[in-house]
Design an enzyme around this catalytic site. Structure first.
Site, PDB file in Angstrom:
ATOM      1  N   CYS A  51      18.305  35.241  84.800  1.00 35.52           N
ATOM      2  CA  CYS A  51      17.947  35.709  86.148  1.00 35.52           C
ATOM      3  C   CYS A  51      17.087  34.662  86.871  1.00 35.52           C
ATOM      4  O   CYS A  51      17.571  33.589  87.177  1.00 35.52           O
ATOM      5  CB  CYS A  51      17.286  37.088  86.082  1.00 35.52           C
ATOM      6  SG  CYS A  51      17.292  37.933  87.681  1.00 35.52           S
ATOM      7  N   GLU A 102      19.348  41.002  77.799  1.00 30.11           N
ATOM      8  CA  GLU A 102      18.263  41.514  76.937  1.00 30.11           C
ATOM      9  C   GLU A 102      17.963  42.982  77.218  1.00 30.11           C
ATOM     10  O   GLU A 102      17.481  43.685  76.343  1.00 30.11           O
ATOM     11  CB  GLU A 102      17.005  40.644  77.089  1.00 30.11           C
ATOM     12  CG  GLU A 102      16.113  40.937  78.287  1.00 30.11           C
ATOM     13  CD  GLU A 102      16.691  40.451  79.606  1.00 30.11           C
ATOM     14  OE1 GLU A 102      17.801  39.871  79.622  1.00 30.11           O
ATOM     15  OE2 GLU A 102      16.028  40.659  80.651  1.00 30.11           O
ATOM     16  N   HIS A 141      21.048  40.460  82.985  1.00 25.14           N
ATOM     17  CA  HIS A 141      19.989  40.646  81.988  1.00 25.14           C
ATOM     18  C   HIS A 141      20.548  41.201  80.685  1.00 25.14           C
ATOM     19  O   HIS A 141      20.418  42.403  80.413  1.00 25.14           O
ATOM     20  CB  HIS A 141      18.922  41.615  82.524  1.00 25.14           C
ATOM     21  CG  HIS A 141      17.995  41.017  83.530  1.00 25.14           C
ATOM     22  ND1 HIS A 141      16.868  40.304  83.175  1.00 25.14           N
ATOM     23  CD2 HIS A 141      18.033  41.017  84.876  1.00 25.14           C
ATOM     24  CE1 HIS A 141      16.238  39.904  84.273  1.00 25.14           C
ATOM     25  NE2 HIS A 141      16.921  40.315  85.315  1.00 25.14           N
TER      26      HIS A 141
END
Ligand code: MN
Length: 237
Positions: free
Chosen positions: A114, A217, A215
């Site tokens: 990001c 994660e 994202h």
């Protein structure tokens, strides 16, 4: 020995909920970054944003760097005047630019997520779109709030690289950004984009630089396919 991953911190959370300490500045990391690397057998280290002259020493002490999400990169870093929509922390910009410079000099791999993908592009000579909703006609929604952080909401079309190897030609990802890559820096290759032309991934495999605008994660715990990206990155260290 587990590979050591240095995750650069965030600085925008300057308050705690307890009113007695709410005016004390704190460093913060979104827990998911350390969680995913712990989960796949690497050893995450949290690096606080600090003076730029410490950046090289931090980089020396880890095997790879993760540039995390967060606020906007100040447009002065790529020669533009800020739009009113921006939220900046030039101290974090300066530290991360020094980290990137050190990692490149020491030939250490970087995974950029990001904001991380945006500042890495800027560090290498690229530019950014400062605000997708006001600057890109007919853009799809790239900020899925208030939908859950892990939930995939838009499809990316994959051109090549690591993303193609792991996921084939399309992948549904989450999306929490109002900025994006404009001009990709020399030496970088786009690996994915959305239907409106917004760049969602790029890389330079020779220098082991891998970047995504989404994202993974936040998604890996509920959508296990997103662990693959981290596993492959660690395997290349
Ligand atoms: Mn997006």
């Amino acid at each position: 020995m587990a590979k050591t991953i240095g995750i650069i911190g965030q600085t925008q959370y300057k308050t705690l909920p307890d009113a007695r300490v709410s005016d004390i500045e704190i460093d913060a990391w979104r827990a998911a970054y350390a969680q995913v690397f712990s989960e796949i057998g690497a050893l995450p280290f949290l690096i606080p944003v600090g003076p730029a002259h410490l950046a090289a020493s931090y980089v020396e002490n880890v095997d790879a760097i993760v540039l995390a999400g967060g606020q906007d990169v100040h447009p002065s870093a790529y020669g533009q005047t800020p739009q009113p929509t921006g939220v900046y922390d030039t101290r974090r910009d300066a530290f991360e630019l020094a980290v990137i410079s050190a990692a490149l000099a020491m030939e250490k791999p970087i995974l950029a997520i990001c904001r991380g993908s945006q500042i890495l592009n800027v560090a290498l000579g690229g530019t950014l779109i400062q605000d997708i909703p006001t600057q890109v006609p007919n853009a799809i929604s790239h900020d899925q709030k208030p939908q859950a952080w892990d939930k995939p909401t838009h499809v990316i079309d994959i051109d090549g690289g690591l993303l193609r190897k792991l996921y084939g030609t399309t992948l549904k990802t989450n999306s929490f950004h109002h900025q994006a890559i404009a001009q990709l820096a020399p030496g970088l290759t786009k690996t994915a984009q959305t239907v409106d032309g917004i760049i969602e991934g790029y890389e330079d495999p020779r220098r082991r630089l891998f970047a995504v605008q989404f994202h993974p994660e936040f998604s890996f715990a509920t959508y296990p396919e997103f662990s693959a990206l981290f596993k492959d990155f660690v395997a290349q260290i």
